[in-house]
Design a protein around this motif. Structure first.
Motif, PDB file in Angstrom:
ATOM      1  N   VAL A   1     -11.226  71.392  -2.556  1.00 27.55           N
ATOM      2  CA  VAL A   1     -11.725  69.820  -1.643  1.00 27.55           C
ATOM      3  C   VAL A   1     -11.011  70.172  -1.207  1.00 27.55           C
ATOM      4  N   LYS A   2     -11.496  69.494   0.391  1.00 30.27           N
ATOM      5  CA  LYS A   2     -11.073  68.720   1.607  1.00 30.27           C
ATOM      6  C   LYS A   2     -11.052  67.909   1.198  1.00 30.27           C
ATOM      7  N   VAL A   3      -9.749  66.744   1.052  1.00 26.84           N
ATOM      8  CA  VAL A   3      -9.259  65.546   0.744  1.00 26.84           C
ATOM      9  C   VAL A   3     -10.023  64.202   2.360  1.00 26.84           C
ATOM     10  N   VAL A   4     -10.790  64.154   2.032  1.00 25.15           N
ATOM     11  CA  VAL A   4     -10.820  62.753   2.442  1.00 25.15           C
ATOM     12  C   VAL A   4     -10.279  61.482   3.188  1.00 25.15           C
ATOM     13  N   ALA A   5      -9.613  60.880   1.801  1.00 17.48           N
ATOM     14  CA  ALA A   5      -9.009  60.046   1.346  1.00 17.48           C
ATOM     15  C   ALA A   5      -8.020  60.109  -0.159  1.00 17.48           C
TER      16      ALA A   5
END
Length: 342
Positions: free
Chosen positions: A51-55
């Motif tokens: 997962v590319k973390v956004v927040a």
């Protein structure tokens, strides 16, 4: 037979693509012990998604882990320093890579959840098993709103529904009504048909009213223990009171709940087993991942139907992690604090 020679720039770029920034905590202390380091991106294993973390969330629980308090918690997290230096639990982001045997997710899916005791959500990428606490993000909430759901909303769902079994017509008192757990708890208790009283400071009265509380008590002006009211459930979201102090304000079969464990609360939980008025504690994050995943899916339905909304106080960038922890330490936050990463 063709032979290809890879230039130094290609090799260097390949290395850079495997590097990410992450928040590290290698010793107990104030916000100054937090550092941003460049480390290798997680390698996705079978059954996991990258997962590319956004927040990500920044919570009071995480600041307590940073300081190593209460002291007995160090038996689990490390005696002299954190066993796991990675920081953060709640997250939202986008699936960018799939491990083998993935069934429920595709690249590009927007997801949210919690890493639990693996930590590491305060980073650019995390690898999560699809059997852990992860679900597709509701379309009705933003990445910033989704990131802290597993701290406040999931915990309050566990306490109010599964532990207290709040019913229509019951009187519920929420201590710390303007915090991450409290703001969700007000809405949930109202959805169950309860009569809700929220306790907060003067500056947060309007917020608590706006979330549907039937009554609001400003603790700087009124001591709820002296107003003669009796409650079926007292939910102390921040652990500032105690079972013994609240006992007279409980109905004959009332329950005092708190997610903040102390030796006093543990003793009262044991003793109250022999009494009608109960003290109860639960470590929500230690429930089986399968159960928590189901609960997260249930919360998704509430968000989609707009029966529940998240309250976001402030957003910080990754390099402002120390400022984010300092703000949580100040005790002035309303609702949730979010770390913007992607």
């Amino acid at each position: 037979m063709k032979i290809f020679f890879l230039g130094s720039n290609f090799v260097e770029n390949l290395k850079l693509n495997n590097i990410m920034k992450a928040v590290y905590c290698t010793k107990y202390g104030g916000p100054e012990v937090l550092k941003i380091k460049e480390i290798e991106k997680p390698i996705v294993k079978k059954g996991e998604v990258l997962v590319k973390v956004v927040a990500a969330s920044v919570t009071a629980a995480e600041t307590m882990m940073r300081t190593g308090t209460p002291r007995y918690a160090r038996l689990f997290f490390g005696l002299s320093k954190p066993k796991n230096p990675l920081v953060g639990t709640g997250f939202s982001g986008v699936v960018v890579e799939l491990g083998d045997a993935i069934q429920d997710y595709q690249i590009g899916d927007e997801v949210y959840g919690e890493t639990g005791l693996s930590f590491g959500s305060n980073a650019e990428f995390i690898s999560v098993s699809e059997k852990e606490i992860i679900a597709k993000k509701p379309t009705t909430i933003s990445f910033e709103e989704a990131a802290p759901v597993c701290d406040g909303a999931l915990t309050s769902l566990n306490f109010l529904r599964d532990i207290a079994n709040v019913k229509k017509g019951q009187k519920v008192l929420i201590i710390g009504a303007s915090g991450s757990l409290g703001t969700s708890a007000i809405q949930m208790a109202k959805n169950y048909g309860a009569l809700v009283t929220g306790i907060c400071s003067s500056s947060n009265v309007n917020l608590v009213n706006s979330l549907g509380a039937d009554k609001v008590i400003d603790y700087t002006k009124v001591d709820f223990r002296k107003n003669g009211e009796k409650y079926d459930v007292i939910y102390d979201t921040i652990g500032v009171s105690s079972y013994s102090k609240c006992k007279k304000s409980l109905t004959s079969n009332g329950q005092y709940l708190s997610p903040v464990l102390s030796l006093g609360l543990l003793w009262n939980v044991i003793i109250s087993n022999f009494l009608k008025k109960k003290a109860k504690f639960s470590a929500t994050g230690l429930r089986p991942a399968k159960e928590l995943q189901v609960m997260l899916e249930e919360l998704s339905v509430l968000f989609e139907s707009k029966q529940l909304k998240m309250v976001i106080d402030k957003e910080f960038l990754l390099y402002e992690i120390r400022e984010a922890h300092s703000y949580v330490d100040s005790g002035r936050k309303k609702g949730n604090i979010v770390l913007k990463i992607g």
